[in-house]
Enzyme design. Sequence first.
Site, mmCIF file in Angstrom:
data_model
loop_
_atom_site.group_PDB
_atom_site.id
_atom_site.type_symbol
_atom_site.label_atom_id
_atom_site.label_comp_id
_atom_site.label_asym_id
_atom_site.label_seq_id
_atom_site.Cartn_x
_atom_site.Cartn_y
_atom_site.Cartn_z
ATOM 1 N N ASN A 89 7.650 39.740 -27.600
ATOM 2 C CA ASN A 89 7.278 40.065 -26.228
ATOM 3 C C ASN A 89 5.791 39.901 -25.937
ATOM 4 O OD1 ASN A 89 7.519 41.662 -23.579
ATOM 5 N ND2 ASN A 89 6.209 43.012 -24.789
ATOM 6 N N SER A 142 9.240 34.058 -18.513
ATOM 7 C CA SER A 142 8.811 34.496 -17.188
ATOM 8 C C SER A 142 9.465 33.613 -16.135
ATOM 9 C CB SER A 142 7.278 34.394 -17.046
ATOM 10 O OG SER A 142 6.868 34.598 -15.706
ATOM 11 N N TYR A 155 -0.344 29.746 -18.014
ATOM 12 C CA TYR A 155 0.706 30.750 -18.204
ATOM 13 C C TYR A 155 2.081 30.151 -17.956
ATOM 14 C CZ TYR A 155 3.258 35.160 -17.712
ATOM 15 O OH TYR A 155 4.161 36.192 -17.859
ATOM 16 N N ALA A 157 3.069 26.991 -18.026
ATOM 17 C CA ALA A 157 3.435 26.025 -19.061
ATOM 18 C C ALA A 157 3.861 26.726 -20.347
ATOM 19 C CB ALA A 157 2.267 25.083 -19.333
ATOM 20 N N SER A 158 3.158 27.781 -20.705
ATOM 21 C CA SER A 158 3.504 28.496 -21.927
ATOM 22 C C SER A 158 4.886 29.125 -21.829
ATOM 23 C CB SER A 158 2.450 29.574 -22.242
ATOM 24 O OG SER A 158 2.528 30.669 -21.343
ATOM 25 N N LYS A 159 5.216 29.666 -20.671
ATOM 26 C CA LYS A 159 6.501 30.336 -20.508
ATOM 27 C C LYS A 159 7.651 29.346 -20.356
ATOM 28 C CE LYS A 159 4.951 34.522 -20.901
ATOM 29 N NZ LYS A 159 5.320 35.347 -22.076
#
Length: 266
Positions: A89, A142, A155, A157-159
């Site tokens: 998480n 997300s 953010y 792109a990471s999710k």
Amino acid sequence: MMRFEGKSIIVTGAGSGIGRAAAKLFAAEGGRVICADKTEGAAETADIVTAAGGKAVATQIDAGVESDVERTVALAVEKFGGIDIMFANAGISGGLANILDTSVELLTEVLRVNLVGPFLAIKHAAPKIVERGGGAIVLTASVAGIRSGAGSPAYSASKAGVINLAQVAAQQLSGSNVRVNAVCPGLTETGMTKPTFDYARDAGKMDRVGRLNPLRRAGQPEELAEVVAFLASDAASYVNGQAIAVDGGLSSSHPVTRQEYGKTAV
């Protein structure tokens, strides 16, 4: 219910928000929890769990550092005999910069924590879960990873990567009895979003927070924890490789001029 009786569970990002809520829920239903976080909030969460009669051990880690993740997995094996559930998480926001203002350094750091972290969690926890006969891995993605409009480029792109990682991992763990799913929160009141909520309260604008989703409100960590617990439980035994949006309905529609309840659209 005692869905997690005797289960050994690791929660990263357990120091606040969704991670803390999940750790409390897992423990309340019989789980033995390793509360891992980069901050001292890990110990606070473990103390809360213990005070409520649950079992928890705290450890401070950087979720994007492989040696820290290996150490956390080893701790779960040492303290609780193995691992049944991994909830990866931990994450960071990366601010609100647009693509043209985002540095390579910022992008790299966000990807290191938000994407490399879950990758490491799967890599090191999955073999131990297999040794126990199977279990579950849940990743925090997300709604920002589903489509644009809910986060910064780094953010988002990471999710998006986390969602794909859950799908790939589910496939590559085929036959192991280890399920991998992602939960995709919408705007939720956590440590990461605290500045947004504090600003809204100070400005008297809480009625505007979360107004773009059909429920017209933000989520609470406990609401996300319930979905995480479901995905980690035997009740979700046929749910695998999925990204579950928990966002008040935000991602159910493309942007439109919304029709107000009881009113005619214009």
